[in-house]
Scaffold this motif. Structure first.
Motif, PDB file in Angstrom:
ATOM      1  N   SER A 131      43.777 -43.543 -46.776  1.00  0.00           N
ATOM      2  CA  SER A 131      43.617 -42.693 -47.902  1.00  0.00           C
ATOM      3  C   SER A 131      44.143 -41.267 -47.368  1.00  0.00           C
ATOM      4  O   SER A 131      44.748 -40.385 -48.074  1.00  0.00           O
ATOM      5  CB  SER A 131      42.239 -42.897 -48.251  1.00  0.00           C
ATOM      6  N   LEU A 160      45.026 -37.541 -57.865  1.00  0.00           N
ATOM      7  CA  LEU A 160      45.700 -38.899 -57.907  1.00  0.00           C
ATOM      8  C   LEU A 160      45.568 -39.838 -57.026  1.00  0.00           C
ATOM      9  O   LEU A 160      45.343 -41.196 -56.803  1.00  0.00           O
ATOM     10  CB  LEU A 160      46.961 -38.862 -58.361  1.00  0.00           C
ATOM     11  N   SER A 208      43.657 -39.763 -53.651  1.00  0.00           N
ATOM     12  CA  SER A 208      42.361 -39.953 -52.896  1.00  0.00           C
ATOM     13  C   SER A 208      41.616 -41.269 -53.368  1.00  0.00           C
ATOM     14  O   SER A 208      41.334 -41.567 -54.427  1.00  0.00           O
ATOM     15  CB  SER A 208      41.460 -39.119 -52.975  1.00  0.00           C
ATOM     16  N   ASP A 209      41.587 -42.339 -52.172  1.00  0.00           N
ATOM     17  CA  ASP A 209      40.967 -43.641 -52.326  1.00  0.00           C
ATOM     18  C   ASP A 209      41.559 -44.414 -53.502  1.00  0.00           C
ATOM     19  O   ASP A 209      41.001 -45.246 -54.241  1.00  0.00           O
ATOM     20  CB  ASP A 209      39.486 -43.340 -52.538  1.00  0.00           C
ATOM     21  N   ALA A 210      42.987 -44.333 -53.826  1.00  0.00           N
ATOM     22  CA  ALA A 210      43.525 -45.131 -54.968  1.00  0.00           C
ATOM     23  C   ALA A 210      44.358 -46.017 -54.144  1.00  0.00           C
ATOM     24  O   ALA A 210      45.121 -45.838 -53.217  1.00  0.00           O
ATOM     25  CB  ALA A 210      44.309 -43.960 -55.844  1.00  0.00           C
ATOM     26  N   THR A 211      44.579 -47.087 -55.095  1.00  0.00           N
ATOM     27  CA  THR A 211      45.898 -47.866 -54.805  1.00  0.00           C
ATOM     28  C   THR A 211      47.238 -47.649 -55.709  1.00  0.00           C
ATOM     29  O   THR A 211      47.139 -46.283 -56.496  1.00  0.00           O
ATOM     30  CB  THR A 211      45.362 -49.338 -55.318  1.00  0.00           C
ATOM     31  N   ASP A 242      46.142 -47.265 -59.366  1.00  0.00           N
ATOM     32  CA  ASP A 242      45.163 -46.470 -59.911  1.00  0.00           C
ATOM     33  C   ASP A 242      46.169 -45.159 -59.861  1.00  0.00           C
ATOM     34  O   ASP A 242      45.846 -44.371 -60.641  1.00  0.00           O
ATOM     35  CB  ASP A 242      44.301 -46.071 -58.608  1.00  0.00           C
ATOM     36  N   THR A 243      46.986 -44.998 -58.951  1.00  0.00           N
ATOM     37  CA  THR A 243      47.994 -43.798 -59.057  1.00  0.00           C
ATOM     38  C   THR A 243      49.032 -43.908 -60.247  1.00  0.00           C
ATOM     39  O   THR A 243      49.117 -42.848 -61.087  1.00  0.00           O
ATOM     40  CB  THR A 243      48.913 -43.558 -57.756  1.00  0.00           C
ATOM     41  N   ARG A 270      48.077 -45.284 -63.039  1.00  0.00           N
ATOM     42  CA  ARG A 270      47.300 -45.034 -64.195  1.00  0.00           C
ATOM     43  C   ARG A 270      46.832 -43.618 -64.280  1.00  0.00           C
ATOM     44  O   ARG A 270      46.839 -42.915 -65.302  1.00  0.00           O
ATOM     45  CB  ARG A 270      46.050 -45.722 -64.057  1.00  0.00           C
ATOM     46  N   GLY A 271      46.941 -42.780 -63.113  1.00  0.00           N
ATOM     47  CA  GLY A 271      46.683 -41.426 -62.849  1.00  0.00           C
ATOM     48  C   GLY A 271      47.733 -40.652 -63.324  1.00  0.00           C
ATOM     49  O   GLY A 271      47.685 -39.492 -64.098  1.00  0.00           O
ATOM     50  N   SER A 281      52.694 -38.121 -55.827  1.00  0.00           N
ATOM     51  CA  SER A 281      51.522 -39.200 -55.585  1.00  0.00           C
ATOM     52  C   SER A 281      52.208 -40.565 -55.465  1.00  0.00           C
ATOM     53  O   SER A 281      51.702 -41.471 -54.641  1.00  0.00           O
ATOM     54  CB  SER A 281      50.527 -38.863 -56.547  1.00  0.00           C
TER      55      SER A 281
END
Length: 194
Positions: free
Chosen positions: A20, A59, A61-64, A67-68, A70-71, A166
């Motif tokens: 991450s 966006l 940090s600790d995301a897949t 998740d990014t 979605r961000g 991101s």
């Protein structure tokens, strides 16, 4: 099958945090290189690289990848909210008449309007709050030197740079391959079941 131990789990969690951090570093490097070395017509719209870094960190940090993405949707919604609210207030009052008090009142009212809907995600609200402050502070500093639209366009383009960086960082195939993601999730499920 290997036995799951606390040491293995800690190593996997540490590895996940390291990956991450590397992704965040890559995304911030993309923002920095774009802000410094892109062509002049593009650079003139990227006046707030610090907010690009903030968006990137929020966006990635600790995301897949999901998740990014979605961000990025949250970034789009926040930018639309800020564009509408700030363009209305700047058009009504006029950027040449913005001073500290008017900007503080505009930030307070616009922030209330952003925070009011319960259905809005917290990430959307965070990004919108930051954008609102930057738009109104930029208006106070630069005033009538720029048009009504340019203050919001500069903030929106800087935010978009952070979102694009991101996604690019998450698409980079190394070091997090799908095999490692599945293994990590499998270990987490096994631990939860025991």
């Amino acid at each position: 099958m290997s036995k799951i131990t606390i040491a293995n789990t800690r190593a996997n969690i540490w590895r996940f945090r390291l990956i991450s951090a590397l992704r965040t570093t890559l995304a911030c490097t993309i923002v920095g290189c774009t802000s410094l070395y892109s062509p002049e017509p593009l650079r003139q719209y990227l006046e707030f690289p610090a907010f690009s870094y903030v968006t990137t960190i929020l966006l990635v940090s600790d995301a897949t990848l999901g998740d990014t993405l979605r961000g990025c949707w949250h970034v789009l919604i926040a930018t639309l909210q800020v564009m509408i609210l700030s363009l209305l207030s700047l058009h009504v009052k006029g950027p040449q008449y913005f001073n500290n008090r008017v900007a503080a009142l505009a930030v307070a009212v616009s922030s209330f309007m952003v925070a009011l809907p319960e259905s809005a995600h917290l990430m959307t609200k965070r990004i919108a709050f930051g954008q609102l402050v930057i738009v109104y502070v930029s208006t106070v500093i630069h005033g009538a030197q720029r048009g009504v639209l340019m203050h919001t366009i500069h903030v929106a383009s800087s935010t978009a740079l952070g979102a694009i960086a991101s996604v690019l960082a998450m698409l980079f195939p190394y070091p997090r391959l799908a095999y490692y993601e599945v293994t990590f999730v499998y270990l987490q499920i096994k631990l939860d079941m025991t």
